[in-house]
Enzyme design. Sequence first.
Site, PDB file in Angstrom:
ATOM      1  N   ASP A  81       0.858  -1.019   0.457  1.00 53.75           N
ATOM      2  CA  ASP A  81       0.270  -0.133   0.320  1.00 53.75           C
ATOM      3  C   ASP A  81       1.164   1.528   0.060  1.00 53.75           C
ATOM      4  O   ASP A  81       2.117   1.295   0.219  1.00 53.75           O
ATOM      5  CB  ASP A  81      -0.683  -0.118   1.091  1.00 53.75           C
ATOM      6  CG  ASP A  81      -1.764   0.846   1.589  1.00 53.75           C
ATOM      7  OD1 ASP A  81      -2.973   1.217   0.961  1.00 53.75           O
ATOM      8  OD2 ASP A  81      -2.240   1.981   2.299  1.00 53.75           O
TER       9      ASP A  81
HETATM   10  N1  ATP Z   1     -11.357  13.826   1.348  1.00 48.48           N
HETATM   11  C1  ATP Z   1     -10.774  13.838   0.167  1.00 48.48           C
HETATM   12  N2  ATP Z   1     -10.394  14.927  -0.118  1.00 48.48           N
HETATM   13  C2  ATP Z   1      -9.301  14.933  -1.443  1.00 48.48           C
HETATM   14  N3  ATP Z   1      -9.866  14.427  -1.676  1.00 48.48           N
HETATM   15  C3  ATP Z   1      -9.803  12.720  -1.784  1.00 48.48           C
HETATM   16  C4  ATP Z   1     -10.627  12.681  -0.211  1.00 48.48           C
HETATM   17  N4  ATP Z   1     -10.622  11.514  -0.273  1.00 48.48           N
HETATM   18  C5  ATP Z   1      -9.664  10.724  -1.321  1.00 48.48           C
HETATM   19  N5  ATP Z   1      -9.578  11.910  -1.844  1.00 48.48           N
HETATM   20  C6  ATP Z   1      -9.488  11.886  -3.405  1.00 48.48           C
HETATM   21  O1  ATP Z   1      -9.225  10.574  -4.098  1.00 48.48           O
HETATM   22  C7  ATP Z   1      -7.826   9.556  -4.055  1.00 48.48           C
HETATM   23  C8  ATP Z   1      -7.883   8.597  -4.042  1.00 48.48           C
HETATM   24  O2  ATP Z   1      -7.452   8.028  -2.503  1.00 48.48           O
HETATM   25  P1  ATP Z   1      -8.090   7.364  -1.272  1.00 48.48           P
HETATM   26  O3  ATP Z   1      -7.843   7.312  -0.221  1.00 48.48           O
HETATM   27  O4  ATP Z   1      -8.687   5.482  -2.643  1.00 48.48           O
HETATM   28  O5  ATP Z   1      -6.124   7.020  -1.854  1.00 48.48           O
HETATM   29  P2  ATP Z   1      -5.040   7.385  -0.842  1.00 48.48           P
HETATM   30  O6  ATP Z   1      -5.423   7.386   0.411  1.00 48.48           O
HETATM   31  O7  ATP Z   1      -4.927   8.501  -1.657  1.00 48.48           O
HETATM   32  O8  ATP Z   1      -4.088   6.634  -1.131  1.00 48.48           O
HETATM   33  P3  ATP Z   1      -3.354   4.904  -0.851  1.00 48.48           P
HETATM   34  O9  ATP Z   1      -4.439   4.075  -1.803  1.00 48.48           O
HETATM   35  O10 ATP Z   1      -2.314   4.521  -0.816  1.00 48.48           O
HETATM   36  O11 ATP Z   1      -3.797   4.975   0.276  1.00 48.48           O
HETATM   37  C9  ATP Z   1      -6.819  10.500  -3.877  1.00 48.48           C
HETATM   38  O12 ATP Z   1      -5.415  10.802  -3.795  1.00 48.48           O
HETATM   39  C10 ATP Z   1      -7.776  12.125  -3.949  1.00 48.48           C
HETATM   40  O13 ATP Z   1      -7.553  13.104  -4.482  1.00 48.48           O
END
Ligand code: ATP
Length: 849
Positions: free
Chosen positions: A536
Site C-alpha cells: 500500500d
Molecule cells: N477527503 C478527501 N478530500 C480530497 N480528496 C480526496 C479525499 N478522499 C479521497 N480523495 C481523493 O481520492 C484519491 C484516492 O483516495 P484513497 O483514499 O483511495 O487513496 P489514498 O489514501 O490517496 O492512497 P493509498 O491508496 O495509497 O492509501 C486521493 O488521492 C484523493 O485525490
Amino acid sequence: MKKLKIKLSLVLPAVPDQRDRCVQTLLSRLQGREGLEKVHLTDEKTDGLPQLCFHYDPEVITVERIQRLAVQTGASVQEKYGHLLLEVAGIRHTRHARTIEANLQARKGILQAHVSASGMIGLEYETATLEEKTIHAWLPREGLQLLDPAVSVDTYLEKTAEDLDVTREQPLPSAVPSTEAEPDHPAGETHQGEEDPAHAHGGVFGKNTELIFSLVCGGMLGVGFGLSFVAGLPAWVSLSLYLGAYFFGGFFTAKEAVETVAKGHFEIDFLMLVAAIGAAILGEWAEGALLLFLFSLGHALEHYALNKARKSIAALAELAPKTALLKKNGKTEEVGIEHLRLGDIIVVKPHSKISADGVVVGGQSSVNQAPITGESVPVDKQPVEDPDKDWSQESEIKNENRVFSGTINGNNTLEIKVIKEANDSTLSRLVKLVNEAQTQKSPTQRFTDKFEKYFVPSVLTLVVLLNLAFLVVDETFSESFYRAMAVLVAASPCALAISTPSAVLSGVARAAKSGVLIKGGRPLEDLGVLTALAFDKTGTLTEGKPKLTRVIALGEVGEEELLKTAIAVENLSDHPLAKAVVRDGKERLKDANIPQAKDLEAVLGKGIKATLNGDKVYIGNLDLFESLDDNKPSHDMEEKVKSLESEGNTTMLIRQNDSYLGIIALMDTPRAEAKNTLERLKKIGIKRMIMLTGDNQKVADAVAKEIGLTDAWGSLLPEEKVEAIKELKEKESKVAMVGDGVNDAPAMANSTVGIAMGAAGSDVALETADIALMADKLETLPFAIGLSRKSKGIIKQNLWISLGVVALLIPATIFGFATIGIAVLIHEGSTLVVVFNALRLLAYKQYDN
Ligand SMILES: Nc1ncnc2c1ncn2[C@@H]1O[C@H](COP(=O)(O)OP(=O)(O)OP(=O)(O)O)[C@@H](O)[C@H]1O
Ligand SMILES: [Zn+2]
C-alpha cells in the site's frame, strides 16, 4: 481435505442501510481469505437473526478467527461456537500429540482439535453440545493434566518459573519485589502449584526423568557389556545389569505403548518394545538394551529440544510485570495488574517495566520497546495534550503518547493512563496469538501427514511379509523376525513427523523475539517462497503525513476564501489528506473563522461532497469531476493539475456549486528507509514489488522511481486493489500484501500472506494480518522475509534428511547391511539432527541471508 460449514447468527444494526454496509464489510474482509471457500448470507433465520454461512477448511482457519473478524466489523455474533486454548502437561512428543488429537477430534461436538507436542491444545466446539467443564473432564482420561484452561500471560509466568530450575525454589519473580506475603497466597502453596506439572510429566526426577532414566539405562548397559568380557565373572552379573537397563530404557516406551495399544492404535513405541523383547528371546540382551537406550535417549532429547524453542516463546510472557503502582487520591499503592481498570493512572519509576498499555499523561522519558516491537532504539514518549479524554476509545493514538505493557521505561518517571485491561493488553494478545499459531498446520505438515497415511500401512505389510521370509529363503524364523524388526525401525517416519513442526515452532519463536508475529506454519512457509510483494502506498511506503504544498486560487475568490471553504468541508472527513488540509490550512490562515459545513458524502477513492452555507461544495481529484456532470474543469486547470502531479503532488480541485475555485496540492514523503529496505528485499530474492494506491498514476510513478519499485499502479479504488491482488496472484501464484491492516484489509485478506505494519498500535491489524510487524518499521520486512526463507529452507532440508534416511535404511536393513542397533542409532540420530537443525532458527540473525 475436510471442509466444514458453520452458520453464525449475526446481530446486525437495525438501520437497513447500515446493516447492508456491515454485511458488505464483513464479506469483503472474509471473502478470499485463505481457508475460507465461501461466505454468504442465507435466507433462513434463527431467533429472528440473519444467518451467515461460512464454508471453510478447518486446518487453515479457525472458527474463532472467523468469529473475531465478524465481531470487528461491528456485528455481534451469537456465542454458538466456543474456542478453547488449553495448556496441558503430559504430552510426550509429536506422535503422542497426534493420538490425543485424533481422540479429541472423534468426540461429539468438537469441530476441530489441534494438539501440539509443546503442550498446547486448541479446540473449537459447539456450545450447544459441549461445556468447557466437560472438555476439562476429558483430559485426565487422555493421561493429561490441565495446567491452565485459559492460556494467559500469568500462566506463562508460572510456567517459566517452573521451567527454569534456578527460580524453582524461590517465589515467582516480580518486577517490584514485595516483602509482604499476600494473604490469599501463602508461600507454600506456590510451590505445590509448581511441582504438580512436573510430576505429571515424568515422575521422581521431575521433568528430566525421561532423560535420567535413559542415561541410567545407558550406564547399566555399558557396565554390563564391559563386565561380560571379564573372565571368571558369572553370567548373571551382566544379565542382571542388562535387565536393569531394560527396565530404565523401556519404562516410558512401555507405558506409552500400553496406552496407545489400549486405544487401538499402535505406534513405533510398541514396535520398539516388540523388537527389544524379540532380542531378549533370542538371547541378544545387549542389543535389545542398546535399542531401548538409543530410543529413549532420542526421545528425551527431542523433548528437551522442543522445550527450548517453547521456552523462548514463554520468555515473551515473562516480560509482563505482575504489579503496578496505582495512583489514587495523590497516593500511590502497589496493586496486581489484574486490578487495573481503564482510566486508572499508574506511575512508572525510571528503569522499571511498564505494567499496562496506556497513554502518557505525565512526564517525558524514552522507552525501550524492544520486547514488543523489536526496535533497538528507545522511543521518546511525552504526555497527550488532553489527559482527561477517554483514550481507551481512541483508535488513533500517536506513537509518542502510547506505551505498551512489558516495555521498559528510561531515565524519568512516567504517569500513564491505562487504556487496556491486563488480559487485553497488546502483550497478552501477542502471547495468545503466538500460542495459537502453534496449533495450525502448515502445508508441508499436511503433506507429510498425508504421506504417512499411505506409508505406514505399506511398511507394516512389508514387515509382515518379511516375517514370513523363512518360508522361502533358507533361514530360521528368528533371523527373519530379526530382519523384519530392523526394517520396521528403519522405516518409522519419526524424523519426518517432527521435521516441519519443529522448524515452524522455532521460526515463530524467533520472529516473536524481534517483534514479528507469524500466525503459524502456513504464512511462514508461503512467505518463505513467494517472490512478489504488493505494498500500500500511503503510510506504508510513505510517511502517511501529507503536507500542504500549494494553494492556487483560480476563480473569483482569493486564496484565503478558497482555503476556508476547503477546511470547512475537509473538517468533516477523516481521510489523511483531509486532516492535512485542515491542519496546514489553519496554520496558513492563522486565526480566521472557519465556517461549519454539513452533509458530508464521500465518493470512494475520488473525493467528497458537502453543503456549506447552502452551497454545494465538491473536493476531489480529476476523476471525481469526470464522473460528476457536464461542468468539467477547464483545459488550463487540467494542465495545471497534471504539471503539479508530475512533480509528485497529490492534487484536489475545489468546486462550489458550478464554479471551480482552485487547486490544493499536497505531498507525502517516502519513508526514509524505504529505498534501502526495497534494495535488501531485492537482494534476498523478491523479484516484483508493486505499489497499489488510490492516488493518481503520476504520483505513483514519482514515488516508485524514487524508492525503486518494479511496478506502480495508481488511481485504484479499494475494490480495484482487491482485483489487482487477485490478478497478481494469478500471475505470480503467491503474493504478499503489506499495509496498515485496517484500510487495506480486503486486499490483504485476498493476498496469500497479509502483512500488517505497526500492528502494536492496532488491534484490528493484529487480528486480521497473517503476519504482524509490531513496529511501524519497514526495516522489519527483510528480517521477516529472510527468516521465513531460512525456515522454508530448513523445512526442505529436514524433509530430505528424514526421507533420505528412510530410503537408504530400508534396503540396508532388508539386505542385512544394517543391524537393529545401527538402524535405531541412525533412526534416532536423524530425528535429533532434524530437531536441532530446526533449532538453528532460534539463532537467526537479521543479516544472515
Ligand atoms: N477527503 C478527501 N478530500 C480530497 N480528496 C480526496 C479525499 N478522499 C479521497 N480523495 C481523493 O481520492 C484519491 C484516492 O483516495 P484513497 O483514499 O483511495 O487513496 P489514498 O489514501 O490517496 O492512497 P493509498 O491508496 O495509497 O492509501 C486521493 O488521492 C484523493 O485525490
Ligand atoms: Zn452455505
